[in-house]
Write a protein that holds these residues in place. Structure first.
Motif: not given
Length: 389
Positions: A295-304
């Motif tokens: 699962f990634h943070d779609p705003k940053t494109g990186t993992a939460w």
């Protein structure tokens, strides 16, 4: 200048260094004044300094660290300074905790405690007393649990001041939060009660999250597995067994750092429902080829970064859009548990799914739900699909 016999009593010269000699707590002490050249004026200054020290020793006001902060004698007398303030000892304790290698989440929590104790920072440690602490406690607006955490941090820091001889006893140990924060304690207890989402609320949340597919996949998976948010942040694609329809939980992410699960029993294998598998299949389009965290943070494109990031950046917004009364993300876990209990699932199976040692924890938290479904022993998990059961 003249020979040593003409020097004031207690003042000696060795080479070019002026020394003063005195007795403190039964120990004969000789300290060099290495920053002073050997001159007549400086010898007179050394004599006045010695008289000042002896006067403070007689009045029990002398602090070795104030006069000789680099002296080896501090190993005997302690490094405490009469001028030390509460903030100094809080900082010292933080540094010590970092050197001990405590977890990043613990260090972050301690820094929050230090910030909360700001009204006490400038108080001299030697002046700290129960009355000051009671006054501070009565003015704080935090929950009783937070107040206890803050005082626990302060108590550990001030223990060092006791060791340094600045206080005869730790005044923080005399303060009982429950005595002064009883009303807040009762309110706090109610805020921690199990408060699961209804099927209609689950449906509204998932519909609102559909605007951000990765949010939707995350929340669907959370409702369908009962995993903690910190565990979801650390979940990797390699942890998924597609043939066996299971997921292995062995890590959690807290303050951006991967570590072990909350408890030993937290290392577990969860059986995946069709709804959980569907959420993973949908998430494949976004992160599967990267081969890392699911699962990634779609705003940053990186993992939460952690559970708090999910709550602040995605959860709060989604609940507002859904028109659902706010509850913490942990309620997705409670929703999973109560939904299965309401169906009469096998409690030993459910405890294993949630990472508990046994069903005792379920009785402790979900007793009212269990009493309503006593005698039902279905093993199959409940399926949360589009908010229906």
């Amino acid at each position: 200048m003249g020979n040593e016999k003409q020097l004031p009593r207690g003042v000696t010269v060795r080479g070019d260094t002026i020394n003063i000699t005195f007795t403190f707590k039964g120990v004969r002490c000789r300290e060099p004044l290495s920053n002073l050249p050997n001159t007549t004026a400086n010898v007179r200054y050394a004599s006045r300094l010695l008289a000042e020290i002896q006067g403070k020793i007689e009045r029990d006001l002398f602090s070795y660290a104030d006069y000789f902060p680099r002296s080896r004698k501090l190993k005997i007398f302690g490094a405490g300074s009469r001028a030390a303030r509460v903030e100094n000892y809080l900082d010292e304790y933080l540094v010590r905790c970092e050197r001990r290698g405590l977890s990043p989440s613990t260090i972050v929590g301690y820094r929050k405690c230090k910030s909360a104790l700001n009204p006490l920072h400038k108080i001299l440690v030697s002046d700290l007393n129960p009355a000051i602490l009671k006054a501070w406690l009565s003015e704080t607006t935090t929950t009783a649990k937070t107040a206890r955490n803050n005082l626990s941090f302060l108590r550990s820091a001030i223990d060092e001041a006791v060791t340094d001889g600045l206080l005869p006893a730790n005044p923080v140990s005399l303060i009982n939060v429950a005595r002064y924060r009883e009303a807040i304690s009762s309110n706090e207890a109610s805020s921690r009660e199990v408060d699961p989402f209804t099927p209609a609320e689950v449906e509204a949340i998932l519909c609102a999250a559909d605007r951000r597919p990765q949010w939707s996949n995350l929340f669907r998976f959370a409702f369908a597995t009962g995993m903690r948010s910190s565990e979801l942040c650390a979940l990797r694609w390699q942890d998924i067994d597609w043939i066996g329809s299971t997921v292995t939980v062995s890590a959690a992410k807290v303050v951006g750092v991967i570590k072990g699960t909350k408890t030993r029993a937290g290392n577990r294998t969860i059986e995946l429902t069709p709804e959980a598998l569907a959420a993973l299949q949908a998430q494949k389009d976004h992160t599967f080829l990267l081969g890392g965290v699911v699962f990634h943070d779609p705003k940053t494109g990186t993992a939460w970064a952690g559970a708090d990031a999910i709550r602040k950046k995605a959860w709060v917004t989604t609940l507002k859009l859904a028109g659902v009364r706010y509850r913490h993300t942990y309620q997705t876990r409670h929703t999973f548990a109560t939904a299965n209990i309401s169906r009469g699932c096998n409690l030993f199976w459910l405890a294993k799914q949630m990472g508990h040692k046994g069903p005792e924890m379920l009785f402790r938290h979900y007793g009212t739900y269990l009493s309503e479904y006593d005698g039902q022993t279905s093993k199959e998990p409940i399926l949360i699909q589009n908010g229906t059961r």
